[in-house]
Design an enzyme around this catalytic site. Structure first.
Site, PDB file in Angstrom:
ATOM      1  N   HIS A   1       0.875  -1.212  -0.111  1.00 42.74           N
ATOM      2  CA  HIS A   1      -0.160  -0.056   0.049  1.00 42.74           C
ATOM      3  C   HIS A   1       1.045   1.130  -0.064  1.00 42.74           C
ATOM      4  CE1 HIS A   1      -2.188  -3.136   2.263  1.00 42.74           C
ATOM      5  NE2 HIS A   1      -3.344  -2.420   1.603  1.00 42.74           N
TER       6      HIS A   1
ATOM      7  N   ASP B   1       2.171   1.837   3.370  1.00 39.96           N
ATOM      8  CA  ASP B   1       3.058   0.769   3.937  1.00 39.96           C
ATOM      9  C   ASP B   1       4.728   1.105   3.717  1.00 39.96           C
ATOM     10  OD1 ASP B   1       1.078  -0.823   4.326  1.00 39.96           O
ATOM     11  OD2 ASP B   1       1.272  -1.941   2.666  1.00 39.96           O
TER      12      ASP B   1
ATOM     13  N   MET C   1       2.744  -5.850  -7.760  1.00 46.02           N
ATOM     14  CA  MET C   1       1.462  -5.191  -7.308  1.00 46.02           C
ATOM     15  C   MET C   1       1.317  -4.083  -6.485  1.00 46.02           C
ATOM     16  SD  MET C   1      -1.147  -5.317  -4.745  1.00 46.02           S
ATOM     17  CE  MET C   1      -1.750  -6.842  -3.902  1.00 46.02           C
TER      18      MET C   1
ATOM     19  N   GLU D   1     -11.096  -6.626  -5.184  1.00 52.63           N
ATOM     20  CA  GLU D   1     -10.726  -7.536  -4.162  1.00 52.63           C
ATOM     21  C   GLU D   1     -12.198  -7.521  -3.210  1.00 52.63           C
ATOM     22  OE1 GLU D   1      -7.141  -7.666  -1.622  1.00 52.63           O
ATOM     23  OE2 GLU D   1      -8.240  -8.868  -0.234  1.00 52.63           O
TER      24      GLU D   1
ATOM     25  N   LYS E   1     -14.733  -8.588  -0.175  1.00 45.17           N
ATOM     26  CA  LYS E   1     -14.869  -9.200   1.320  1.00 45.17           C
ATOM     27  C   LYS E   1     -16.338  -8.836   1.623  1.00 45.17           C
ATOM     28  CE  LYS E   1     -12.366  -8.913   5.632  1.00 45.17           C
ATOM     29  NZ  LYS E   1     -11.298  -8.255   6.134  1.00 45.17           N
TER      30      LYS E   1
ATOM     31  N   GLU F   1      -9.634 -13.610  -2.594  1.00 43.83           N
ATOM     32  CA  GLU F   1      -8.975 -13.954  -1.303  1.00 43.83           C
ATOM     33  C   GLU F   1      -9.735 -15.177  -0.671  1.00 43.83           C
ATOM     34  OE1 GLU F   1      -7.282 -11.222   1.486  1.00 43.83           O
ATOM     35  OE2 GLU F   1      -7.927 -12.402   3.014  1.00 43.83           O
TER      36      GLU F   1
ATOM     37  N   HIS G   1     -11.849 -14.473   2.646  1.00 42.69           N
ATOM     38  CA  HIS G   1     -12.785 -13.751   2.522  1.00 42.69           C
ATOM     39  C   HIS G   1     -14.129 -14.631   1.879  1.00 42.69           C
ATOM     40  CE1 HIS G   1      -9.937  -9.826   1.848  1.00 42.69           C
ATOM     41  NE2 HIS G   1      -9.920 -10.540   3.048  1.00 42.69           N
TER      42      HIS G   1
ATOM     43  N   ASP H   1      -5.323 -13.772  -3.628  1.00 50.30           N
ATOM     44  CA  ASP H   1      -4.458 -13.677  -2.208  1.00 50.30           C
ATOM     45  C   ASP H   1      -4.853 -14.952  -1.623  1.00 50.30           C
ATOM     46  OD1 ASP H   1      -4.096 -11.167  -2.738  1.00 50.30           O
ATOM     47  OD2 ASP H   1      -5.351 -10.149  -1.085  1.00 50.30           O
TER      48      ASP H   1
ATOM     49  N   ASP I   1     -11.844 -12.212   9.708  1.00 50.92           N
ATOM     50  CA  ASP I   1     -10.703 -12.552   8.701  1.00 50.92           C
ATOM     51  C   ASP I   1      -9.201 -13.026   9.410  1.00 50.92           C
ATOM     52  OD1 ASP I   1      -9.456 -12.025   6.230  1.00 50.92           O
ATOM     53  OD2 ASP I   1      -9.056 -10.099   6.419  1.00 50.92           O
TER      54      ASP I   1
ATOM     55  N   ASP J   1      -6.655 -14.741   8.075  1.00 43.19           N
ATOM     56  CA  ASP J   1      -5.334 -14.471   7.327  1.00 43.19           C
ATOM     57  C   ASP J   1      -4.233 -15.493   7.806  1.00 43.19           C
ATOM     58  OD1 ASP J   1      -6.675 -12.591   5.766  1.00 43.19           O
ATOM     59  OD2 ASP J   1      -5.804 -10.916   6.822  1.00 43.19           O
TER      60      ASP J   1
ATOM     61  N   ASP K   1      -1.534 -13.310   1.260  1.00 42.39           N
ATOM     62  CA  ASP K   1      -2.040 -12.284   2.060  1.00 42.39           C
ATOM     63  C   ASP K   1      -2.411 -12.647   3.510  1.00 42.39           C
ATOM     64  OD1 ASP K   1      -2.877  -9.896   2.853  1.00 42.39           O
ATOM     65  OD2 ASP K   1      -4.741  -9.704   1.702  1.00 42.39           O
TER      66      ASP K   1
END
Ligand code: GLT
Ligand code: MN
Ligand code: MN
Length: 388
Positions: free
Chosen positions: A55, A58, A89, A182, A184, A218, A221, A246, A256, A258, A288
């Site tokens: 991002h 980030d 990406m 994406e 969710k 993902e 998700h 993802d 979530d 992950d 992810d």
């Protein structure tokens, strides 16, 4: 048997936010110290990943000046060059800042919507500068708690306006970039717009530039929504829209989570890897996911290696399934076709309809036919359990 060491051709990527996750959750503070994007890039190179995704924030703090931004980006590029890690990406953080508390592109406030567009244009420029070819849109805050507060029709329309604006921006700049939405179903909002792969695929067809837009499904998700992930991925692939993926894991019906890829639902993930490999999906295999909150950074390395290793093990199992004579004989039996109805393969014609109307089809015999799916599924399990 392979040594399961990742290679660049495997296209394994991680986000800065994944291995850099510090273990904070809604009930507890961080359990790991912050490490820098440059440290993360070197860690990823050490464990054998191919790429890193990010991002905007980030890498570049939201309040950085332009010259600070340029310096940070230059240092980061040097780390990429030194390590051989690429950036396939990029995406925008449209969820952390309080300005986005009621969404970004779908906020009721036109100032927030404008800021979200402006922030995304800048973040797209950053992604292009780092070499990204795919741009992800995860609308974590695009939704509602109360439908009294926001009309879902407005939400969808605003989302469409934003995507149309940004597609034109990319075209205008001559950027070689595709968008991946994406989905969710919920979290952090009670209800998120475009909750599943299917919703996103239908939405894309309503855009001005549908060819530029695909999906980034993902695992976690779709599992939150109790759906069969591989079926969603297959539908995206069939539509030519599987631009990114993802990978992670989690049980159905949870928050979530992950988790490390393949850590919970081995059979589902086997079918997923088999699907991706069988159809020849050529994009990133992006993890992810993040390590348990109880891990230190040595264990985070184990987490990252585990994601890639499990993918490669499942890829080997898929090849074993495809080469297993007994399994293939069963599949041939199941798909047996004496060609009597080949005339239906070219679709409707008056001739085909007339021929079909007069065909004698033994319904009772069809109902009595055994389908050896128990045997086939058990053989699949035995491949997975390592006893074949
Ligand atoms: C966030 C989210 C992910 C998205 C990322 C992209 S950020 O961690 O949970 O599923 O892919 O914005
Ligand atoms: Mn997730
Ligand atoms: Mn994701």
């Amino acid at each position: 048997m392979s040594n399961y060491n990742p290679k660049p051709a495997d296209k394994f990527t991680f986000g800065l936010w994944t291995v850099g996750n510090i273990g904070r959750d809604p009930f507890g503070e961080a359990t790991r110290k912050v490490i820098s994007p440059i440290q993360i890039v070197h860690m990823l190179a050490e464990v054998g990943a191919w790429g890193v995704n990010l991002h905007d924030n980030d890498l570049v703090p939201i309040d950085a000046t332009l010259s600070e931004r340029d310096q940070i980006v230059a240092n980061f590029k040097k780390a990429l060059d030194d390590s051989g890690i690429v950036v396939p990406m990029a995406t925008t953080n449209l969820f952390t800042d309080p300005a986005f508390k009621d969404g970004a592109f779908t906020s009721n406030d036109p100032n927030v919507r404008a800021y979200a567009l402006q922030k995304t244009m800048n973040a797209i420029d950053l992604g292009i500068e780092l070499g990204a070819k795919i741009y992800v849109f995860w609308g974590g805050r695009e939704g509602s708690e109360s439908d009294s507060a926001k009309n879902p029709l407005d939400g969808i329309k605003r989302m469409r306006d934003a995507m149309n604006f940004l597609c034109e921006y990319v075209k205008d700049q001559d950027y070689d970039l595709k968008f991946a939405l994406e989905p969710k179903p919920n979290e952090p909002r009670s209800n998120i717009y475009l909750p599943t792969v299917g919703h996103a695929l239908a939405f894309i067809e309503t855009l001005d530039n549908p060819d530029m837009c695909g999906v980034n499904p993902e695992v976690a998700h779709e599992h939150m929504a109790g759906l069969n992930f591989t079926h969603g991925v297959a539908q995206a692939w069939d539509a030519g829209k599987l631009f990114h993926i993802d990978l992670n894991d989690q049980l159905f019906g949870r928050y979530d989570q992950d988790f490390r890829f393949g850590s919970e639902m081995i059979k589902q993930n086997f079918y997923l890897v088999k699907f991706l490999e069988d159809v020849g999906y050529g994009g990133s295999r992006h993890f992810d996911a993040h390590a348990y909150r109880s891990s230190n950074y040595d264990d985070v390395r184990e987490f990252a290696k585990g994601c890639m290793r499990t993918y490669l093990i499942l890829k080997e199992k898929a090849a074993q399934f495809n080469a297993d004579a007994e399994i293939q004989a069963l599949l041939a039996e199941i798909n047996d076709d004496d060609g009597s109805f080949d005339y239906l393969n070219s679709g409707y014609s008056q001739d085909a309809a007339a021929k079909l109307r007069s065909a004698e089809i033994d319904r009772v015999a069809l109902g009595e036919r055994n389908l050896p799916y128990e045997k086939l599924d058990q053989l699949t399990m035995e491949v997975l359990l390592g006893v074949r």
